[in-house]
Every structure is written in C-alpha cells, then in structure tokens.
Design an enzyme around this catalytic site. Sequence first.
Site, mmCIF file in Angstrom:
data_model
loop_
_atom_site.group_PDB
_atom_site.id
_atom_site.type_symbol
_atom_site.label_atom_id
_atom_site.label_comp_id
_atom_site.label_asym_id
_atom_site.label_seq_id
_atom_site.Cartn_x
_atom_site.Cartn_y
_atom_site.Cartn_z
ATOM 1 N N LYS A 296 19.804 44.373 64.151
ATOM 2 C CA LYS A 296 20.129 43.287 65.076
ATOM 3 C C LYS A 296 21.077 43.840 66.133
ATOM 4 C CE LYS A 296 19.669 39.753 61.569
ATOM 5 N NZ LYS A 296 20.370 38.985 60.556
ATOM 6 N N ARG B 280 28.835 46.817 62.848
ATOM 7 C CA ARG B 280 29.301 46.080 61.680
ATOM 8 C C ARG B 280 29.120 46.999 60.480
ATOM 9 N NH1 ARG B 280 27.193 40.298 59.323
ATOM 10 N NH2 ARG B 280 28.699 40.266 57.610
ATOM 11 N N HIS C 216 32.542 39.339 54.299
ATOM 12 C CA HIS C 216 32.430 38.321 55.362
ATOM 13 C C HIS C 216 33.715 38.256 56.198
ATOM 14 C CE1 HIS C 216 29.107 36.111 52.918
ATOM 15 N NE2 HIS C 216 28.570 36.837 53.879
ATOM 16 N N LEU D 187 28.531 29.939 54.434
ATOM 17 C CA LEU D 187 27.349 29.642 53.616
ATOM 18 C C LEU D 187 26.097 30.023 54.402
ATOM 19 C CD1 LEU D 187 28.443 26.075 52.364
ATOM 20 C CD2 LEU D 187 28.940 28.308 51.313
ATOM 21 N N GLY D 188 25.638 31.254 54.201
ATOM 22 C CA GLY D 188 24.396 31.712 54.823
ATOM 23 C C GLY D 188 23.499 32.255 53.730
ATOM 24 N N ARG E 19 21.057 36.387 45.596
ATOM 25 C CA ARG E 19 22.048 37.048 44.724
ATOM 26 C C ARG E 19 22.626 36.040 43.741
ATOM 27 N NH1 ARG E 19 25.661 39.434 49.501
ATOM 28 N NH2 ARG E 19 23.948 39.132 50.959
ATOM 29 N N MET F 279 17.269 27.504 52.356
ATOM 30 C CA MET F 279 17.736 26.138 52.089
ATOM 31 C C MET F 279 16.834 25.090 52.733
ATOM 32 S SD MET F 279 19.778 24.182 50.560
ATOM 33 C CE MET F 279 21.303 24.890 49.965
ATOM 34 N N ILE G 185 23.750 27.695 56.561
ATOM 35 C CA ILE G 185 23.762 26.441 55.798
ATOM 36 C C ILE G 185 24.985 25.604 56.189
ATOM 37 C CG2 ILE G 185 23.885 25.459 53.482
ATOM 38 C CD1 ILE G 185 22.477 28.043 52.451
HETATM 39 P P1 ADP Z 1 22.519 35.461 57.076
HETATM 40 O O1 ADP Z 1 23.509 35.542 55.945
HETATM 41 O O2 ADP Z 1 21.250 36.210 56.819
HETATM 42 O O3 ADP Z 1 23.125 35.708 58.450
HETATM 43 P P2 ADP Z 1 22.279 32.737 57.986
HETATM 44 O O4 ADP Z 1 23.731 32.531 58.287
HETATM 45 O O5 ADP Z 1 21.332 32.795 59.122
HETATM 46 O O6 ADP Z 1 22.044 33.959 57.033
HETATM 47 O O7 ADP Z 1 21.836 31.538 57.010
HETATM 48 C C1 ADP Z 1 20.555 31.458 56.479
HETATM 49 C C2 ADP Z 1 20.478 30.174 55.662
HETATM 50 O O8 ADP Z 1 20.781 29.073 56.527
HETATM 51 C C3 ADP Z 1 19.106 29.913 55.053
HETATM 52 O O9 ADP Z 1 19.236 29.420 53.734
HETATM 53 C C4 ADP Z 1 18.575 28.811 55.950
HETATM 54 O O10 ADP Z 1 17.678 27.966 55.284
HETATM 55 C C5 ADP Z 1 19.821 28.054 56.285
HETATM 56 N N1 ADP Z 1 19.608 27.226 57.477
HETATM 57 C C6 ADP Z 1 19.423 27.616 58.742
HETATM 58 N N2 ADP Z 1 19.178 26.549 59.539
HETATM 59 C C7 ADP Z 1 19.209 25.461 58.732
HETATM 60 C C8 ADP Z 1 19.033 24.059 58.921
HETATM 61 N N3 ADP Z 1 18.767 23.563 60.128
HETATM 62 N N4 ADP Z 1 19.147 23.238 57.856
HETATM 63 C C9 ADP Z 1 19.411 23.737 56.629
HETATM 64 N N5 ADP Z 1 19.576 25.028 56.369
HETATM 65 C C10 ADP Z 1 19.487 25.892 57.401
#
Ligand code: ADP
Length: 394
Positions: free
Chosen positions: A16, A91, A179, A207-208, A239, A282, A329
Amino acid sequence: MTPVFLVLNSGSSSLKFEVFDAKGNGEPRRIRRGQFELDSKPRFKATNPEGEVIAQSRLCDGAGHQQALDHLLSWLREHDDAFSLAGVGHRVVHGGQNYCEPVKVDEPTLAALERLVPLAPLHQPHNLEPIRILDRQYPRLVQIACFDTAFHHRQPQLARLFALPRSMSESGIRRYGFHGLSYAFLASVFGRYDELIAKGRVVAAHLGNGASLCAIENGASVATTMGFSALDGLPMGTRCGSLDPAVVLYLMRETKLSVDEVEGLLYTQSGLLGVSGISNDMRELRAQASSQPSAQLAIDLFVYRICRELGSLIAALGGIDALVFTAGIGENDAATRAEVLRGSAWAGFELDPSANEKGGPKITRGSGPSAWVIPTDEELMIARAMRRMIGEVG
Ligand code: ADP
C-alpha cells in the site's frame, strides 16, 4: 516537479502507498493513494484524494515487491505533476527494545531491524523488503522507518513484564504492543475533540482486521492488549487473540501439529473467521447474523472480549474519561459500538443511539465517561515524522 513524501505499508502479498505533497514546512498534504495486490493476478490501482481511480493496470504474473516498486517509481516520475521523491517512509511493525522513535535507515540500522525478524516473522520481513530494494537502487534516497511498537515504549515496567524468569524478560521476551502509529495519531488529535480526552484517561479501540485496545493517560500509552506479538488480546479477523498457552502445548503434543501448522491456525484460521466458519469480514457477518447462528456467535464473542479487556484497561487507568473507536469496524460498524457501550454500562457510559448511527464524533450523552468515533491516519503519522526529520522541502 512536485516534491513528495512516499509512505509505504508493505505486507506479504500487498504494497500500500500514499503520496504526500512535501513542499514547504507545514503538515504534509495527501495527494494520492493506492496499492499493489501481489497475488496470482498482480495488479496496481491508484486514486486521488476524492477517491476517484486515476490509474490501474496489471503487472506480469509472479510480480513481487521489486516489480511493484519499479512500477510505482516510474508512475510517480511520469505522472502529470512529475513527482520527485523527497523521501520514503515505511511502516515497520517491530522496533524491538531500542527503537522508540522514527529513525533514518542506514545499513547498520537495517541490519538491526533484520535481527528483529524472529519477533515478528510474518510481518517484519515484508516491511523491510522495500527498504532493502530501494537502498540498493537509490543509496542516497532518505528512508525513514516508523514503528508500531514505539508508542508503547514508555509504558510502566509492570505493564510490560510477563511472569517469566527475569533473564527471559531481559532477553526481550516481554510485552511490546502494536498499532502504535494509530494510537499516536489519535492521541495527537484528541485535543481537537475535547480537552478532557487530551489530558485524561482514555481507552482507544483500534478495531480493524487486526484489533487491539490501548489505555492512554495524558497522551501516553500505559497498557495495551497486544503483547509480545500482534496475536495477543482481542479476537481479530483471522487471529485468535489471548489464548491459554497450554492450548499450544496440547496442539503440538497431542494433535502433533507442527510449529508452522499451529502458527497458521492461530494467525489465519481463527478469530471471526474461525468461530463463524463464514468470514473474517464484519460486514459479511452482520449480513448473515440473523440467519446463521455461527456468524452471530463470532460477533458476540468479539464484543464480549472487547468489554472484558476494556474493564481490565479501566482498572489499569484507575477509571476512564473517554472511549475512542477507530479503524474499519470501529469507524463504520455502529452496531459493534452500541453493543460495546451497552456491555460497559457499568462504567457509566450512556449511548446516544442517533449520534452513534450518524457516526459521531461524540456518541454518548449524560455525565458519565464519553465515547467517540475518530478516524485514524497511520500514514499521516509517518508523513509527519518525515517532515520533522527531513525539514523544509523546496
Ligand atoms: P486493516 O486492519 O486490514 O487495516 P480495516 O481497518 O480496513 O482493516 O478494517 C477491516 C474491517 O472493517 C473488516 O472486518 C470490515 O468488515 C470492517 N468494515 C469496513 N467497513 C465496514 C462497514 N461499513 N460496516 C461494518 N464493518 C466494516
């Protein structure tokens, strides 16, 4: 020519990037972002700040980080605005015991960061690969590494120790936390939302796909749910989060799984995906929760674990003034936020349902602790570090 800071976040099968206008001496301004998917169909896509796709193409089969970087650098050079690199920021997941600030990477530093690979074998090698490639091709290019562990570096000793023999702690087996770029960004903007959050006792919930909580007091990390690795703490997309270590011994001794098999199980087949048997995403789980009990169970476990870990961090802080939700999330899923706040009503949170549905920023009412939705920006944190270290760009 427009001088730019290039920010890279390199994973095993993706790269990225974000491009920031570096001109002047102020806050770098994001002007492009994009990514390479380096799977069986390697491809490139870039967007402008409005999110419109301005370039996409296929790369040759088998393309890896080297080909992606070649493609990216020639795209930047040939771009309408002819970007010239003022530096590249990376990063890097692990800074070990010594790197508690961003660092300009030279050969000895890169060698030291490579020695940390055993601490994060699934991430560190991929984070370092572009640094090594660019260093070989452009030895005079300024490269800066920013660490996910750094923000937690000054946690009190008790928050970092495992109850293992001291010699092990001294050899580096301790809690590091991750994080950190996300949490450092949040801490840097709390004051824009509320003075009390900037000075007070806050739990931030990143929460991602990866997920953790961090207790922050007066802008500094005091405890966090991730520990020695990014596997600890909350259940995540794939995980498992915290696990009785005896489970690992059992899997290896009784079911004869190899180290690699256990690693694969805990990192890629567990969490929301493992519990639901459906998805790590999610959005997908929410869509199926009413018809598929296992999707609902995975969500319930995620929320239950967040509430329990939140209670533990409130204890570490001796109380709480604010809870901040961030990442995919945390920023987008109003239902998760509502469930966490309802499950933590004992701490005094009073959900404001309509503010929550609208996405905040403030999603509570009443005189108890507040809760907020604040978008994170890890790449801007890296670009800011580049500005500090590189200074004014003409
Ligand atoms: P990463 O840790 O890979 O950067 P992100 O911060 O992009 O991840 O988060 C990914 C999570 O966020 C996934 O579980 C995705 O389903 C959730 N997510 C993204 N958009 C939405 C939404 N509009 N509603 C619910 N969950 C979401």
